[in-house]
Design a protein around this motif. Structure first.
Motif, PDB file in Angstrom:
ATOM      1  N   SER A 140       0.824  -1.017  -0.051  1.00 21.87           N
ATOM      2  CA  SER A 140      -0.257  -0.068   0.153  1.00 21.87           C
ATOM      3  C   SER A 140       0.818   1.545  -0.105  1.00 21.87           C
ATOM      4  N   ALA A 141       2.215   1.366   0.764  1.00 26.63           N
ATOM      5  CA  ALA A 141       2.466   2.507   0.999  1.00 26.63           C
ATOM      6  C   ALA A 141       3.312   2.753  -0.256  1.00 26.63           C
ATOM      7  N   LEU A 142       3.825   0.796  -1.138  1.00 26.85           N
ATOM      8  CA  LEU A 142       4.397   1.295  -2.630  1.00 26.85           C
ATOM      9  C   LEU A 142       4.112   1.870  -3.652  1.00 26.85           C
ATOM     10  N   ASP A 143       2.437   1.191  -3.234  1.00 27.85           N
ATOM     11  CA  ASP A 143       1.710   2.214  -4.240  1.00 27.85           C
ATOM     12  C   ASP A 143       0.796   3.632  -4.197  1.00 27.85           C
ATOM     13  N   LEU A 144       1.278   4.156  -3.007  1.00 31.39           N
ATOM     14  CA  LEU A 144       1.388   5.909  -2.952  1.00 31.39           C
ATOM     15  C   LEU A 144       0.340   5.383  -1.528  1.00 31.39           C
ATOM     16  N   HIS A 145      -0.842   5.049  -1.628  1.00 30.20           N
ATOM     17  CA  HIS A 145      -1.842   4.457  -1.241  1.00 30.20           C
ATOM     18  C   HIS A 145      -1.480   4.607   0.643  1.00 30.20           C
ATOM     19  N   ASN A 146      -0.989   5.369   1.375  1.00 28.52           N
ATOM     20  CA  ASN A 146      -1.001   5.779   2.401  1.00 28.52           C
ATOM     21  C   ASN A 146       0.335   5.268   3.368  1.00 28.52           C
ATOM     22  N   ASP A 147       1.344   5.888   4.462  1.00 24.52           N
ATOM     23  CA  ASP A 147       2.452   5.365   4.438  1.00 24.52           C
ATOM     24  C   ASP A 147       2.110   4.613   5.779  1.00 24.52           C
ATOM     25  N   PRO A 157      14.058  -7.023   6.336  1.00 25.62           N
ATOM     26  CA  PRO A 157      15.016  -7.545   4.796  1.00 25.62           C
ATOM     27  C   PRO A 157      13.757  -7.676   4.054  1.00 25.62           C
ATOM     28  N   ARG A 158      12.933  -8.098   4.650  1.00 25.85           N
ATOM     29  CA  ARG A 158      11.542  -8.735   3.399  1.00 25.85           C
ATOM     30  C   ARG A 158      11.725  -7.874   2.801  1.00 25.85           C
ATOM     31  N   ALA A 159      10.981  -6.884   3.673  1.00 26.34           N
ATOM     32  CA  ALA A 159      10.036  -5.864   2.991  1.00 26.34           C
ATOM     33  C   ALA A 159      11.338  -4.605   2.070  1.00 26.34           C
ATOM     34  N   VAL A 160      12.739  -4.780   2.612  1.00 31.01           N
ATOM     35  CA  VAL A 160      13.293  -4.757   1.559  1.00 31.01           C
ATOM     36  C   VAL A 160      13.973  -5.650   0.122  1.00 31.01           C
ATOM     37  N   GLU A 161      12.960  -6.184   0.200  1.00 31.16           N
ATOM     38  CA  GLU A 161      13.149  -7.001  -1.098  1.00 31.16           C
ATOM     39  C   GLU A 161      11.569  -6.846  -1.908  1.00 31.16           C
ATOM     40  N   GLN A 162      10.566  -6.529  -0.809  1.00 35.49           N
ATOM     41  CA  GLN A 162       9.771  -6.593  -1.433  1.00 35.49           C
ATOM     42  C   GLN A 162       9.681  -5.235  -2.845  1.00 35.49           C
ATOM     43  N   ILE A 163      10.296  -4.040  -1.410  1.00 29.91           N
ATOM     44  CA  ILE A 163      10.338  -2.954  -2.383  1.00 29.91           C
ATOM     45  C   ILE A 163      11.592  -2.775  -3.590  1.00 29.91           C
ATOM     46  N   ALA A 199      11.751  -5.564  -5.575  1.00 28.35           N
ATOM     47  CA  ALA A 199      11.163  -6.357  -6.174  1.00 28.35           C
ATOM     48  C   ALA A 199       9.955  -5.571  -7.024  1.00 28.35           C
ATOM     49  N   TYR A 200       9.876  -4.819  -6.362  1.00 28.99           N
ATOM     50  CA  TYR A 200       8.456  -3.020  -7.008  1.00 28.99           C
ATOM     51  C   TYR A 200       9.063  -2.847  -7.917  1.00 28.99           C
ATOM     52  N   CYS A 201      10.194  -2.252  -7.530  1.00 25.12           N
ATOM     53  CA  CYS A 201      10.850  -1.385  -8.138  1.00 25.12           C
ATOM     54  C   CYS A 201      11.945  -2.501  -9.676  1.00 25.12           C
ATOM     55  N   VAL A 202      11.911  -3.137  -9.927  1.00 23.73           N
ATOM     56  CA  VAL A 202      12.741  -3.992 -10.562  1.00 23.73           C
ATOM     57  C   VAL A 202      11.175  -3.783 -11.450  1.00 23.73           C
ATOM     58  N   GLN A 203       9.971  -4.629 -10.825  1.00 20.04           N
ATOM     59  CA  GLN A 203       8.824  -5.068 -11.770  1.00 20.04           C
ATOM     60  C   GLN A 203       8.327  -3.259 -12.325  1.00 20.04           C
ATOM     61  N   ARG A 204       8.476  -1.678 -11.437  1.00 19.98           N
ATOM     62  CA  ARG A 204       7.947  -1.319 -12.228  1.00 19.98           C
ATOM     63  C   ARG A 204       9.459  -0.428 -13.507  1.00 19.98           C
ATOM     64  N   ALA A 205      10.879  -1.121 -12.997  1.00 21.37           N
ATOM     65  CA  ALA A 205      11.877  -0.301 -13.936  1.00 21.37           C
ATOM     66  C   ALA A 205      11.081  -1.355 -15.571  1.00 21.37           C
ATOM     67  N   ALA A 215       9.050  -2.287 -16.632  1.00 18.28           N
ATOM     68  CA  ALA A 215       7.121  -1.180 -17.160  1.00 18.28           C
ATOM     69  C   ALA A 215       7.716   0.288 -17.880  1.00 18.28           C
ATOM     70  N   GLY A 216       8.938   0.673 -17.481  1.00 17.05           N
ATOM     71  CA  GLY A 216       9.236   1.993 -18.304  1.00 17.05           C
ATOM     72  C   GLY A 216       9.272   3.107 -17.220  1.00 17.05           C
ATOM     73  N   TRP A 217       9.698   2.538 -15.666  1.00 12.73           N
ATOM     74  CA  TRP A 217       9.915   3.135 -14.538  1.00 12.73           C
ATOM     75  C   TRP A 217      11.178   3.822 -14.821  1.00 12.73           C
ATOM     76  N   ASP A 218      10.961   5.213 -14.443  1.00  6.34           N
ATOM     77  CA  ASP A 218      12.767   5.519 -14.050  1.00  6.34           C
ATOM     78  C   ASP A 218      13.394   6.347 -12.538  1.00  6.34           C
ATOM     79  N   TYR A 219      13.735   5.302 -12.085  1.00  5.64           N
ATOM     80  CA  TYR A 219      14.345   5.840 -11.073  1.00  5.64           C
ATOM     81  C   TYR A 219      15.626   6.907 -10.376  1.00  5.64           C
TER      82      TYR A 219
END
Length: 85
Positions: A28-35, A65-71, A73-79, A81-85
């Motif tokens: 939810s935080a990654l999708d910018l819905h909530n902190d 460490p699990r949250a960092v892994e999830q984050i 994976a999310y960044c790789v998934q978005r990259a 899809a064309g997102w640039d960080y």
């Protein structure tokens, strides 16, 4: 005074069970819905640090460490899809 808790996990809960309760908040935080805030509360020796950090690798990894892994994976998934960080 009364306190409310979203979840209380028993002594048989492993690190995966604990993280499964937290993962939707990370997403939810990654999708910018909530902190999100995850807090471990308990007395000295109750396992707060182990719950949050856990082992360095394997099934004993904690919430952080699990949250960092999830984050990651999310960044790789978005990259992909064309997102640039």
């Amino acid at each position: 005074k009364l306190f409310e808790f979203d979840r209380v996990l028993g002594p048989d809960a492993d690190q995966k069970i604990a993280y499964d309760q937290v993962a939707p908040f990370v997403a939810s935080a990654l999708d910018l819905h909530n902190d999100a805030l995850v807090m471990a509360y308990g007395g000295t020796g109750a396992g707060k640090t182990f719950t949050m950090q856990g082992d360095a690798s394997g099934a004993g990894r904690g919430i952080v460490p699990r949250a960092v892994e999830q984050i990651g994976a999310y960044c790789v998934q978005r990259a992909t899809a064309g997102w640039d960080y």
